[in-house]
Design a protein around this motif. Structure first.
Motif, PDB file in Angstrom:
ATOM      1  N   GLU A 156       0.823  -1.216   0.000  1.00 55.71           N
ATOM      2  CA  GLU A 156       0.000   0.000   0.000  1.00 55.71           C
ATOM      3  C   GLU A 156       0.854   1.263   0.000  1.00 55.71           C
ATOM      4  O   GLU A 156       0.479   2.278  -0.586  1.00 55.71           O
ATOM      5  CB  GLU A 156      -0.925   0.015   1.231  1.00 55.71           C
ATOM      6  CG  GLU A 156      -2.008  -1.059   1.243  1.00 55.71           C
ATOM      7  CD  GLU A 156      -1.493  -2.444   1.657  1.00 55.71           C
ATOM      8  OE1 GLU A 156      -0.272  -2.601   1.900  1.00 55.71           O
ATOM      9  OE2 GLU A 156      -2.324  -3.377   1.722  1.00 55.71           O
ATOM     10  N   MET A 157       2.025   1.225   0.659  1.00 59.74           N
ATOM     11  CA  MET A 157       2.844   2.453   0.783  1.00 59.74           C
ATOM     12  C   MET A 157       4.072   2.415  -0.134  1.00 59.74           C
ATOM     13  O   MET A 157       4.946   3.280  -0.050  1.00 59.74           O
ATOM     14  CB  MET A 157       3.269   2.638   2.238  1.00 59.74           C
ATOM     15  CG  MET A 157       2.140   3.096   3.125  1.00 59.74           C
ATOM     16  SD  MET A 157       2.723   3.384   4.812  1.00 59.74           S
ATOM     17  CE  MET A 157       2.349   1.825   5.580  1.00 59.74           C
ATOM     18  N   TRP A 158       4.151   1.400  -1.005  1.00 59.63           N
ATOM     19  CA  TRP A 158       5.306   1.224  -1.899  1.00 59.63           C
ATOM     20  C   TRP A 158       5.506   2.458  -2.789  1.00 59.63           C
ATOM     21  O   TRP A 158       4.563   2.951  -3.394  1.00 59.63           O
ATOM     22  CB  TRP A 158       5.065  -0.025  -2.752  1.00 59.63           C
ATOM     23  CG  TRP A 158       6.069  -0.295  -3.834  1.00 59.63           C
ATOM     24  CD1 TRP A 158       5.809  -0.446  -5.164  1.00 59.63           C
ATOM     25  CD2 TRP A 158       7.479  -0.521  -3.671  1.00 59.63           C
ATOM     26  NE1 TRP A 158       6.959  -0.734  -5.833  1.00 59.63           N
ATOM     27  CE2 TRP A 158       7.998  -0.778  -4.945  1.00 59.63           C
ATOM     28  CE3 TRP A 158       8.348  -0.512  -2.575  1.00 59.63           C
ATOM     29  CZ2 TRP A 158       9.366  -1.033  -5.165  1.00 59.63           C
ATOM     30  CZ3 TRP A 158       9.692  -0.761  -2.783  1.00 59.63           C
ATOM     31  CH2 TRP A 158      10.182  -1.016  -4.066  1.00 59.63           C
ATOM     32  N   GLY A 159       6.718   2.950  -2.796  1.00 61.64           N
ATOM     33  CA  GLY A 159       7.039   4.101  -3.652  1.00 61.64           C
ATOM     34  C   GLY A 159       6.737   5.436  -2.990  1.00 61.64           C
ATOM     35  O   GLY A 159       7.080   6.482  -3.524  1.00 61.64           O
ATOM     36  N   ARG A 160       6.081   5.396  -1.813  1.00 61.54           N
ATOM     37  CA  ARG A 160       5.780   6.644  -1.088  1.00 61.54           C
ATOM     38  C   ARG A 160       6.518   6.635   0.258  1.00 61.54           C
ATOM     39  O   ARG A 160       7.460   7.376   0.438  1.00 61.54           O
ATOM     40  CB  ARG A 160       4.275   6.799  -0.848  1.00 61.54           C
ATOM     41  CG  ARG A 160       3.461   6.948  -2.147  1.00 61.54           C
ATOM     42  CD  ARG A 160       1.994   7.186  -1.836  1.00 61.54           C
ATOM     43  NE  ARG A 160       1.387   6.101  -1.053  1.00 61.54           N
ATOM     44  CZ  ARG A 160       0.993   6.200   0.215  1.00 61.54           C
ATOM     45  NH1 ARG A 160       1.103   7.326   0.853  1.00 61.54           N
ATOM     46  NH2 ARG A 160       0.462   5.166   0.852  1.00 61.54           N
TER      47      ARG A 160
END
Ligand SMILES: Cc1cc2nc3c(=O)[nH]c(=O)nc-3n(C[C@H](O)[C@H](O)[C@H](O)COP(=O)(O)OP(=O)(O)OC[C@H]3O[C@@H](n4cnc5c(N)ncnc54)[C@H](O)[C@@H]3O)c2cc1C
Length: 320
Positions: free
Chosen positions: A131-135
């Motif tokens: 869900e938080m990948w890349g952020r």
């Protein structure tokens, strides 16, 4: 921007480029500027799509990844390339050509094939990571390290590589914690290096991470209190998208971080007529490296076609 018209049952081009990321669009532009007919087939899921900005991109640092690709598509199309939003689902050799089937129907017949289909990041199977990948879940200090400078960064240990990641992020912030999670026991050298750089080691299994909005991320641990961080770092395994290559008889090459399509520096693979560029053939290629590899592959494919065209012209002249 991409073409939506139906393809004829078999559409002919000099080259099909599978994948319209940095590598594929660069290859297509080099080919189109060489007056080759080229079709880019793109499923539209570039690897850095979840990120807000692409960094270490000379002259455009921080550009939103999808904006960069939209500009690249426009340039390629401006030189005559066609770009289709579709997925290539099958590829086979037909005599001295290749046929590629598209998911939405139609088959493309080409003289050469460039595989620029990127890779899949296999992430640790923990709640919150995808869900938080890349952020707030990161992997690459050159992509998003500057953005977390001086912040609290937690590295989820999955392999000996996690020690290296912790040392890399320590260059950007003094507040680094390594959660040992599933990594093998630290050897004396690694423990010494981490201690010397004041990297905290928390010997616990991570059960998941929770998004706390502006407050950052909570790392939920097995049996020990939760830890607040600003961002979390993981080391994915990298799997080149190589289905078509395997269908054509190619074999993927193992790498300590995953597997890739082996090629020479110009992108030529073990299969005559098939080139690979970008993350499909180089797991560590960032945007500019992928783009450079695409240009090289496009130039090499054009040179290969020129050799074939010249040989045919010489034969034709001899037969006159
Ligand atoms: C979260 C994150 C952030 C990143 N940030 C940065 C950064 O800041 N700076 C940087 O330089 N690099 C960054 N990177 C790395 C960057 O994403 C890669 O360098 C780049 O995407 C490689 O380009 P590519 O063309 O090889 O692959 P991709 O960009 O992944 O493009 C491949 C394309 O092929 C398509 N495709 C795949 N299979 C098929 C098929 N069968 N048919 C049709 N289309 C297909 C995909 O949908 C995709 O659109 C980041 C990576 C991640 C994961």
């Amino acid at each position: 921007m991409s073409s939506t018209t139906d393809l004829p049952a078999i559409a002919h081009y000099d080259v099909a480029v599978i994948g319209g990321g940095a590598a594929g669009l660069s290859a297509a532009t080099a080919l189109a500027r060489s007056r080759r007919s080229v079709l880019v087939v793109d499923a539209g899921e570039p690897r850095n799509g979840p990120a807000e900005g692409a960094h270490n991109v000379l002259g455009q640092d921080g550009v939103p990844p999808l904006d960069l690709l939209a500009a690249g598509r426009k340039e390629a199309i401006g030189y005559g390339a066609e770009v289709r939003a579709d997925t290539a689902v099958a590829a086979r050799r037909e005599g001295d050509a290749f046929e590629v089937d598209l998911e939405e129907g139609g088959t493309v017949r080409v003289r050469r094939l460039v595989l620029a289909s990127g890779l899949v990041d296999e992430l640790p199977d923990l709640p919150g990571v995808k869900e938080m990948w890349g952020r707030k879940v990161l992997h690459c200090p050159y992509c998003h390290g500057w953005e977390v400078r001086d912040q609290r960064v937690g590295v989820i240990g999955v392999s000996p590589m996690s020690v290296h990641q912790a040392l890399l992020f320590r260059q950007l912030t003094a507040d680094v914690t390594l959660f040992t999670h599933t990594m093998p026991e630290l050897d004396a050298d690694a423990a010494e290096q981490l201690a010397a750089r004041q990297i905290r080691v928390v010997d616990a299994r991570v059960e998941g991470i929770r998004d706390e909005g502006e407050k950052g991320v909570t790392v939920v641990l097995d049996g020990t209190p939760e830890v607040e961080q600003d961002a979390v770092v993981v080391a994915p395994r990298f799997h080149a998208r190589a289905d078509l290559y395997v269908q054509l008889g190619g074999t993927v090459t193992d790498h300590p971080f995953g597997e890739f399509i082996d090629s020479d520096p110009m992108g030529k693979t073990e299969i005559p007529g098939v080139w690979a560029a970008g993350n499909a053939s180089d797991l560590s290629a960032m945007v500019m490296v992928a783009s450079g590899a695409g240009v090289m592959a496009g130039a090499a494919v054009n040179a290969d076609l020129i050799a074939e065209d010249v040989a045919a012209a010489v034969d034709a002249r001899a037969g006159q």
